[in-house]
Design a protein around this motif. Sequence first.
Motif, short mmCIF file in Angstrom:
data_model
loop_
_atom_site.label_atom_id
_atom_site.label_comp_id
_atom_site.label_asym_id
_atom_site.label_seq_id
_atom_site.Cartn_x
_atom_site.Cartn_y
_atom_site.Cartn_z
N TYR A 116 0.82 -1.21 0.00
CA TYR A 116 0.00 0.00 0.00
C TYR A 116 0.86 1.27 0.00
CZ TYR A 116 -4.61 -2.11 0.41
OH TYR A 116 -5.77 -2.80 0.16
N LEU A 117 1.93 1.28 0.78
CA LEU A 117 2.81 2.46 0.80
C LEU A 117 3.42 2.72 -0.57
CD1 LEU A 117 4.58 1.83 4.23
CD2 LEU A 117 3.07 3.76 3.68
N LYS A 167 1.15 -12.30 0.02
CA LYS A 167 1.47 -11.98 -1.37
C LYS A 167 0.21 -11.93 -2.23
CE LYS A 167 5.93 -11.40 -1.69
NZ LYS A 167 6.48 -10.20 -2.28
N ILE A 168 -0.73 -12.85 -1.99
CA ILE A 168 -2.00 -12.82 -2.73
C ILE A 168 -2.74 -11.52 -2.42
CG2 ILE A 168 -4.32 -13.84 -2.90
CD1 ILE A 168 -2.98 -16.59 -2.38
N ALA A 169 -2.78 -11.15 -1.14
CA ALA A 169 -3.48 -9.92 -0.75
C ALA A 169 -2.84 -8.69 -1.38
CB ALA A 169 -3.50 -9.79 0.77
N ILE A 174 -2.83 -4.30 -5.49
CA ILE A 174 -2.13 -3.63 -6.58
C ILE A 174 -2.97 -3.64 -7.86
CG2 ILE A 174 -0.13 -3.76 -8.12
CD1 ILE A 174 1.40 -4.82 -5.55
N ILE A 175 -3.53 -4.80 -8.17
CA ILE A 175 -4.35 -4.93 -9.38
C ILE A 175 -5.58 -4.03 -9.31
CG2 ILE A 175 -5.86 -6.54 -10.65
CD1 ILE A 175 -3.71 -8.72 -9.95
N ASN A 176 -6.17 -3.91 -8.15
CA ASN A 176 -7.41 -3.15 -7.99
C ASN A 176 -7.20 -1.66 -7.79
OD1 ASN A 176 -9.21 -5.29 -8.35
ND2 ASN A 176 -8.95 -5.94 -6.24
#
Length: 177
Positions: A116-117, A167-169, A174-176
Amino acid sequence: MEEFIQERRKEMNHILVTGGFGFLGSHLIEKLLRDKNNQIHVIDNLSSSSIDLKQYLSKLANPGNLTYAICSIEDYCRKPDNKKFGQIYHLASIVGPAGVLPHAGKIIKSIVNDAYLLIELSLKHNAKFVDVSTSEVYGRRETSCSEDLPRIVSPNVTVRMEYAVGKIASETAIINT
């Protein structure tokens, strides 16, 4: 027009690499430094790097185009910085079977917070953002796996699975974004 093209070639490419002193990161740094127009800044806390930093820096071909901060991504992003990046490569993460054990219960938070950062930083700078994930997001496979396979969250709750779920989260965030 030719003058414009020549001027563009002379402009520096400001690149941020997190985890730049790890195995993958150090190879990426060496490749990026081959282009004399690349100005690279590394953030690495050296928590899982076995690199001898002084020796590594002395062998680099173009070390004048490399700066670094030995700190966490969170600490770096808290400080005001005048650097503006056009590209961000996110390779930093708690890694390895032995590397994740001391961080049990904190891995997902670390991976997701860092993502997120860096998403915020890339949006602020309008930078291209590359995230390096892991094959762990596909679970244990007997054969090779490809990126079109579904991600797997195993019912076996282990520290290794906490890493994969983190990593999935972060990939999903990132994709969204």
